[in-house]
Design a protein around this motif. Structure first.
Motif, short mmCIF file in Angstrom:
data_model
loop_
_atom_site.label_atom_id
_atom_site.label_comp_id
_atom_site.label_asym_id
_atom_site.label_seq_id
_atom_site.Cartn_x
_atom_site.Cartn_y
_atom_site.Cartn_z
N ARG A 48 0.83 -1.07 0.00
CA ARG A 48 -0.08 -0.04 0.02
C ARG A 48 0.55 1.21 0.24
N ILE A 49 2.17 1.28 0.84
CA ILE A 49 2.83 2.35 0.85
C ILE A 49 3.53 2.53 -0.42
N PHE A 50 4.23 1.49 -1.05
CA PHE A 50 4.55 1.67 -2.25
C PHE A 50 3.80 1.99 -3.42
N TRP A 51 2.48 1.50 -3.32
CA TRP A 51 1.25 1.96 -4.41
C TRP A 51 1.18 3.44 -4.22
N ALA A 52 1.09 3.92 -3.03
CA ALA A 52 0.67 5.22 -2.79
C ALA A 52 1.83 6.10 -3.45
N LEU A 53 3.18 5.97 -2.99
CA LEU A 53 4.43 6.77 -3.61
C LEU A 53 4.40 6.57 -5.01
N VAL A 54 4.06 5.47 -5.75
CA VAL A 54 4.04 5.61 -7.23
C VAL A 54 2.88 6.43 -7.76
N ARG A 55 1.67 6.13 -7.03
CA ARG A 55 0.58 6.81 -7.73
C ARG A 55 0.43 8.32 -7.56
N ILE A 56 1.07 8.96 -6.24
CA ILE A 56 1.30 10.17 -6.32
C ILE A 56 2.45 10.84 -7.16
N PHE A 57 3.65 9.94 -7.35
CA PHE A 57 4.48 10.45 -8.16
C PHE A 57 3.96 10.58 -9.72
N LEU A 111 9.45 13.96 -2.73
CA LEU A 111 9.80 12.42 -3.02
C LEU A 111 10.70 12.24 -4.31
N GLN A 112 11.64 11.53 -4.14
CA GLN A 112 12.69 11.32 -5.29
C GLN A 112 12.39 9.73 -5.67
N ILE A 113 11.83 9.40 -6.81
CA ILE A 113 11.96 8.13 -7.26
C ILE A 113 13.12 7.63 -7.93
N ARG A 114 13.97 6.72 -7.71
CA ARG A 114 15.04 6.42 -8.52
C ARG A 114 14.85 5.08 -9.43
N ASN A 115 13.64 4.49 -9.05
CA ASN A 115 13.79 3.29 -9.71
C ASN A 115 12.22 2.82 -9.89
N LEU A 116 11.48 3.50 -10.77
CA LEU A 116 9.93 3.35 -10.82
C LEU A 116 9.48 2.14 -11.20
N PRO A 117 9.97 1.50 -12.36
CA PRO A 117 9.65 0.19 -12.46
C PRO A 117 9.68 -1.05 -11.33
N ALA A 118 10.78 -0.72 -10.72
CA ALA A 118 10.93 -1.71 -9.49
C ALA A 118 9.97 -1.31 -8.36
N LEU A 119 9.92 -0.08 -8.08
CA LEU A 119 8.86 0.24 -6.93
C LEU A 119 7.29 -0.03 -7.38
N ALA A 120 7.13 0.04 -8.69
CA ALA A 120 5.84 -0.39 -9.32
C ALA A 120 5.47 -1.75 -9.15
N GLU A 121 6.69 -2.58 -9.50
CA GLU A 121 6.43 -4.04 -9.29
C GLU A 121 6.36 -4.44 -7.68
N MET A 122 7.08 -3.67 -6.76
CA MET A 122 6.70 -4.00 -5.59
C MET A 122 5.32 -3.70 -4.97
#
Length: 136
Positions: A48-57, A111-122
């Motif tokens: 859920r936390i990773f989902w929120a960070l990806v969607r917010i970004f 918020l800095q996303i360094r690896n969006l695909p990997a974070l999205a996969e998680m």
């Protein structure tokens, strides 16, 4: 705020481009809300936390607020925990693992996303190319 039906019809007649933008935004927000509700049942707390960070970004990027992989996120972990129904302790624990994993960093309202695909996969998200959102 409630908009009178007559005023809405007038907007559609006199400013169809703006009316379309409002309709488009309403549809996107409805989809986002549905995804959020579904995600609460389908994802564990970390996801859920990773989902929120990806969607917010992604949402901030779609309105042009992303610069070199960073977006403003002037909230605190408590806000994120409350929005996701996750304990603050678990939220902080997950946020502390992000820099070490080289996936993302959230500090000082950025918020800095360094690896969006990997974070999205998680987060169990399939990334798509976001459409540029209209600003009203």
């Amino acid at each position: 705020m409630r908009v009178p039906r007559a005023a809405l019809f007038e907007l559609f007649q006199k400013q169809p481009e703006r009316a379309y933008d409002m309709t488009w935004i309403a549809a996107v927000e409805e989809h986002f809300l549905g995804e959020h509700i579904a995600s609460l049942r389908q994802r564990d707390a970390s996801q859920r936390i990773f989902w929120a960070l990806v969607r917010i970004f992604e949402r901030l990027k779609s309105v042009g607020m992303e610069v070199k992989g960073t977006v403003p996120l002037p909230y605190c972990p408590q806000d994120l925990a409350d929005a996701l129904g996750v304990s603050l302790v678990h939220t902080n624990k997950m946020l502390k693992t992000l820099p070490d994993s080289k996936l993302a960093i959230w500090q000082n309202g950025i918020l800095q996303i360094r690896n969006l695909p990997a974070l999205a996969e998680m987060a169990m998200i399939k990334l798509t190319v976001p459409e540029r959102r209209p600003l009203i």
